[in-house]
Design a protein around this motif. Structure first.
Motif, PDB file in Angstrom:
ATOM      1  N   UNK A 189       0.752  -1.169  -0.172  1.00 24.72           N
ATOM      2  CA  UNK A 189      -0.014   0.052   0.041  1.00 24.72           C
ATOM      3  C   UNK A 189       0.760   1.288  -0.117  1.00 24.72           C
ATOM      4  N   UNK A 190       0.221   2.469  -0.280  1.00 23.17           N
ATOM      5  CA  UNK A 190       0.632   3.709  -0.103  1.00 23.17           C
ATOM      6  C   UNK A 190       0.108   4.575   0.978  1.00 23.17           C
ATOM      7  N   UNK A 191       1.032   5.553   1.453  1.00 18.60           N
ATOM      8  CA  UNK A 191       0.567   6.484   2.381  1.00 18.60           C
ATOM      9  C   UNK A 191       1.082   7.858   2.156  1.00 18.60           C
ATOM     10  N   UNK A 192       0.371   8.841   2.697  1.00 12.68           N
ATOM     11  CA  UNK A 192       0.898  10.096   2.732  1.00 12.68           C
ATOM     12  C   UNK A 192       1.891  10.465   3.799  1.00 12.68           C
ATOM     13  N   UNK A 193       2.865  11.113   3.443  1.00 13.94           N
ATOM     14  CA  UNK A 193       4.173  11.374   4.328  1.00 13.94           C
ATOM     15  C   UNK A 193       3.489  12.889   5.143  1.00 13.94           C
ATOM     16  N   UNK A 194       3.672  13.027   6.546  1.00 17.36           N
ATOM     17  CA  UNK A 194       3.646  14.124   7.148  1.00 17.36           C
ATOM     18  C   UNK A 194       4.831  14.631   7.522  1.00 17.36           C
ATOM     19  N   UNK A 195       5.174  16.022   7.041  1.00 17.49           N
ATOM     20  CA  UNK A 195       6.594  16.619   7.736  1.00 17.49           C
ATOM     21  C   UNK A 195       6.244  17.289   8.974  1.00 17.49           C
ATOM     22  N   UNK A 196       6.951  16.958   9.802  1.00 21.61           N
ATOM     23  CA  UNK A 196       6.679  17.436  11.116  1.00 21.61           C
ATOM     24  C   UNK A 196       7.851  18.579  11.310  1.00 21.61           C
ATOM     25  N   UNK A 197       7.506  19.505  12.402  1.00 22.35           N
ATOM     26  CA  UNK A 197       8.361  20.593  12.403  1.00 22.35           C
ATOM     27  C   UNK A 197       9.752  20.002  13.562  1.00 22.35           C
ATOM     28  N   UNK A 198      10.793  20.162  12.905  1.00 22.30           N
ATOM     29  CA  UNK A 198      11.851  19.660  13.517  1.00 22.30           C
ATOM     30  C   UNK A 198      12.089  20.197  14.829  1.00 22.30           C
ATOM     31  N   UNK A 199      11.692  21.561  15.236  1.00 25.12           N
ATOM     32  CA  UNK A 199      11.844  22.108  16.432  1.00 25.12           C
ATOM     33  C   UNK A 199      11.021  21.753  17.437  1.00 25.12           C
ATOM     34  N   UNK A 200       9.916  20.884  17.076  1.00 25.11           N
ATOM     35  CA  UNK A 200       9.025  20.442  17.953  1.00 25.11           C
ATOM     36  C   UNK A 200       9.224  18.731  18.350  1.00 25.11           C
ATOM     37  N   UNK A 201       9.877  18.189  17.612  1.00 21.62           N
ATOM     38  CA  UNK A 201      10.024  16.820  17.639  1.00 21.62           C
ATOM     39  C   UNK A 201      11.374  16.257  17.529  1.00 21.62           C
ATOM     40  N   UNK A 202      11.616  15.054  18.122  1.00 23.06           N
ATOM     41  CA  UNK A 202      12.908  14.411  18.080  1.00 23.06           C
ATOM     42  C   UNK A 202      12.768  12.838  17.627  1.00 23.06           C
ATOM     43  N   UNK A 203      13.649  12.667  16.603  1.00 23.51           N
ATOM     44  CA  UNK A 203      13.702  11.083  16.091  1.00 23.51           C
ATOM     45  C   UNK A 203      14.584  10.368  16.640  1.00 23.51           C
ATOM     46  N   UNK A 204      13.781   8.987  17.055  1.00 25.82           N
ATOM     47  CA  UNK A 204      14.587   8.054  17.774  1.00 25.82           C
ATOM     48  C   UNK A 204      14.527   6.750  16.796  1.00 25.82           C
ATOM     49  N   UNK A 205      15.698   6.028  16.768  1.00 26.75           N
ATOM     50  CA  UNK A 205      15.562   4.775  16.276  1.00 26.75           C
ATOM     51  C   UNK A 205      15.524   3.702  17.498  1.00 26.75           C
ATOM     52  N   UNK A 206      14.329   2.705  17.420  1.00 23.93           N
ATOM     53  CA  UNK A 206      14.273   1.736  18.257  1.00 23.93           C
ATOM     54  C   UNK A 206      14.554   0.322  17.616  1.00 23.93           C
ATOM     55  N   UNK A 316      -3.060   6.000   8.387  1.00 24.94           N
ATOM     56  CA  UNK A 316      -2.417   4.868   8.080  1.00 24.94           C
ATOM     57  C   UNK A 316      -1.682   4.325   9.262  1.00 24.94           C
ATOM     58  N   UNK A 317      -1.145   5.121  10.171  1.00 24.21           N
ATOM     59  CA  UNK A 317      -0.352   4.616  11.224  1.00 24.21           C
ATOM     60  C   UNK A 317      -1.579   3.824  12.006  1.00 24.21           C
ATOM     61  N   UNK A 318      -2.470   4.451  12.363  1.00 18.30           N
ATOM     62  CA  UNK A 318      -3.591   3.712  13.106  1.00 18.30           C
ATOM     63  C   UNK A 318      -3.998   2.372  12.366  1.00 18.30           C
ATOM     64  N   UNK A 319      -4.026   2.369  11.098  1.00 16.97           N
ATOM     65  CA  UNK A 319      -4.612   1.037  10.544  1.00 16.97           C
ATOM     66  C   UNK A 319      -3.524   0.204  10.608  1.00 16.97           C
ATOM     67  N   UNK A 320      -2.266   0.378  10.333  1.00 17.25           N
ATOM     68  CA  UNK A 320      -1.339  -0.631  10.355  1.00 17.25           C
ATOM     69  C   UNK A 320      -0.745  -1.218  11.755  1.00 17.25           C
ATOM     70  N   UNK A 321      -0.765  -0.266  12.744  1.00 15.85           N
ATOM     71  CA  UNK A 321      -0.522  -1.048  14.125  1.00 15.85           C
ATOM     72  C   UNK A 321      -1.635  -1.840  14.503  1.00 15.85           C
ATOM     73  N   UNK A 322      -3.010  -1.169  14.214  1.00 20.76           N
ATOM     74  CA  UNK A 322      -4.185  -1.970  14.450  1.00 20.76           C
ATOM     75  C   UNK A 322      -4.257  -3.665  13.686  1.00 20.76           C
ATOM     76  N   UNK A 323      -3.904  -3.472  12.624  1.00 13.29           N
ATOM     77  CA  UNK A 323      -3.911  -4.739  11.701  1.00 13.29           C
ATOM     78  C   UNK A 323      -2.560  -5.809  12.370  1.00 13.29           C
ATOM     79  N   UNK A 324      -1.452  -4.925  12.199  1.00  9.10           N
ATOM     80  CA  UNK A 324      -0.414  -5.971  12.941  1.00  9.10           C
ATOM     81  C   UNK A 324      -0.556  -6.430  14.232  1.00  9.10           C
ATOM     82  N   UNK A 325      -1.312  -5.840  15.120  1.00 11.82           N
ATOM     83  CA  UNK A 325      -1.736  -6.343  16.274  1.00 11.82           C
ATOM     84  C   UNK A 325      -2.696  -7.330  16.404  1.00 11.82           C
ATOM     85  N   UNK A 326      -3.523  -7.393  15.287  1.00 12.63           N
ATOM     86  CA  UNK A 326      -4.616  -8.499  15.356  1.00 12.63           C
ATOM     87  C   UNK A 326      -4.309  -9.685  14.379  1.00 12.63           C
ATOM     88  N   UNK A 327      -3.248  -9.440  13.575  1.00 13.32           N
ATOM     89  CA  UNK A 327      -2.681 -10.558  12.795  1.00 13.32           C
ATOM     90  C   UNK A 327      -2.492 -11.734  13.228  1.00 13.32           C
TER      91      UNK A 327
END
Length: 481
Positions: A189-206, A316-327
């Motif tokens: 599937x495809x999804x739309x990318x939302x660009x966040x304000x770099x001043x308001x968020x920090x990115x972390x790799x888990x 899309x985030x809600x859909x994917x997390x919900x589907x993966x939890x139920x899968x």
């Protein structure tokens, strides 16, 4: 000790030779060329079909020309998996093997004993000058590990054998006479990318690592942690408590492997980043307790990421997390006829979400078509917002417990070991399922030496078991009339 100094010497020499050659599924060009050269070097009739299967024919030894002809079968490809911190390059490097007591292992990667030991054993028969045997057709198939397309491409006019010995089993006290069928289920599937304000968020790799992993068929009943499930549980809690956003997810490469590591990049608001370490530690602690028996090395780590500040759109985030939890993941049903045998299962194998597109895949196995269809229908239901496709379905192998070949093999095993072997059907895909449909006249069994940890860097093959397996094969070939 050198690998080539082990006994049976011929098997280990051939195993070392093929393990020096990269041979991932769909990248078998070098090993195909090697096998063709091998057959021709022996002066044997050697051919390659349109997809890359290699067939080498060896005449019977003296006085056995009119005995039933035998197909010896193994697959050329292997699963390429390595430790998360390894820089090993499967495309250019050969497997680095070593002897550890009664076992042969690899340094940080899969060993390729599945099915390299079977292939090397057939090569040892073909190159032998003193082993009595009937007419032999050696069949080396391609792409067993990903799609079984080699076996599927075979036609009934390519082989004449009456008997097929598949050398792709992994327990030396068993003879296999049946297996499950299966199918890959791909989600796109495809999804739309939302660009966040770099001043308001920090990115972390888990990063999730340290899981045991394993074969998605024969190990599925062990309830080991699946990196996709672990990461999804982690993300669900972080979304719930910190309202984080998902930038990307990357887990898994092959559908027949229980994923053992993976990562996700998330965005957290600056005003909540102070809560993140404690929250992640709490999630890790809970998951470590959950999987303490099966995955004692489970670890979840994090670090600041420097990626661009683009995340999934919220729906899309809600859909994917919900589907993966139920899968569905793991065992769905056990067989009633054979105690301890899984009948139906699903393995969530791949999750790749990045750059406005997502791709996920699972492998559904069953000896009952209706149950397989039930699981694939569940996947389609949960991912109704995506395109779900069934890819490369393959049939199961119906057991024939009354076959003459099985009786002969059991007698040979008892003669050598003083007891009968266990007779089993397995919850994994063997090429016999496909071959039995193309060559219905052939009697078939599968057997092999002890191989542990297949499809993971812990893969190892037992030296004494290879010797036991070799003696059984020679005895069966000697006994066929």
């Amino acid at each position: 000790m050198s690998i080539t100094a082990l006994e049976p010497n011929s098997i280990w020499q051939h195993f070392e030779a093929i393990n020096a050659i990269p041979r991932a599924s769909n990248k078998e060009e070098q090993i195909i060329e090697f096998m063709v050269a091998f057959g021709k070097s022996l002066g044997l009739q050697t051919s390659v079909d349109t997809v890359g299967n290699v067939i080498i024919k060896k005449p019977a030894t003296k006085s056995r020309e009119h005995h039933k002809s035998v197909v010896l079968q193994g697959h050329l490809d292997m699963v390429h998996q390595k430790e998360a911190d390894s820089n090993f390059d499967f495309d250019t490097q050969g497997i680095q093997m070593y002897v550890d007591g009664d076992w042969v292992k690899a340094k940080g990667t899969t060993l390729g004993a599945d099915n390299g030991i079977g292939v090397a054993t057939i090569m040892a028969i073909l190159s032998s000058k003193d082993i009595a045997h009937p007419p032999i057709e050696a069949l080396f198939t391609i792409d067993e590990e990903k799609g079984m397309t080699g076996a599927m491409a075979l036609t009934e006019d390519q082989l004449r054998g009456n008997i097929l010995l598949n050398l792709d089993s992994e327990e030396d006290d068993e003879i296999t006479i049946g297996c499950a069928g299966g199918v890959d289920v791909e989600i796109k599937g495809k999804y739309n990318i939302k660009i966040l304000d770099a001043k308001e968020y920090e990115l972390y790799e888990i990063t999730v690592n340290g899981l045991t992993g394993g074969h998605s068929g024969v190990d599925i009943h062990l309830n080991r942690a699946n990196a996709i499930q672990v990461l999804t549980e982690c993300l669900q809690e972080l979304i719930s408590t910190l309202d984080c956003r998902i930038h990307s997810i990357q887990v898994g490469t092959l559908t027949n492997v229980i994923p053992r590591n993976g990562s996700a990049i998330i965005a957290i608001r600056e005003d909540k980043t102070a809560l993140f370490p404690e929250e992640l530690e709490s999630i890790q602690s809970k998951l470590q307790k959950k999987y303490k028996d099966t995955d004692p090395e489970l670890n979840i780590a994090s670090e600041i990421s420097e990626n661009a500040m683009g995340v999934l759109d919220i729906q899309t985030q809600k859909n994917l997390i919900s589907a993966l939890m139920k899968m569905p993941n793991g065992v769905h049903a056990m067989t009633k006829e054979i105690p301890g045998l899984v009948q139906t299962s699903n393995n969530i194998a791949i999750a790749n979400i990045a750059e406005s597109a997502f791709f996920m895949a699972c492998h559904t196995r069953s000896s009952v078509d209706a149950e397989r269809d039930e699981l694939t229908d569940q996947v389609k239901k949960y991912f109704s917002f995506a395109t779900v496709t069934e890819v490369g379905p393959y049939p199961g192998w119906a057991p024939r417990p009354d076959s003459e070949l099985l009786s002969l093999a059991k007698a040979c095993y008892k003669k050598l070991n003083g007891e009968f072997p266990a007779i089993k059907s397995i919850h994994a895909g063997l090429e016999c399922g496909i071959l039995s449909g193309t060559f219905p006249h052939m009697q078939m069994i599968s057997f092999g030496p002890n191989i542990l940890g297949a499809h993971s860097p812990e893969e190892r093959v037992q030296i004494s078991s290879v010797q036991k397996f070799w003696k059984l094969l020679i005895e069966i070939l000697h006994s066929i009339e």
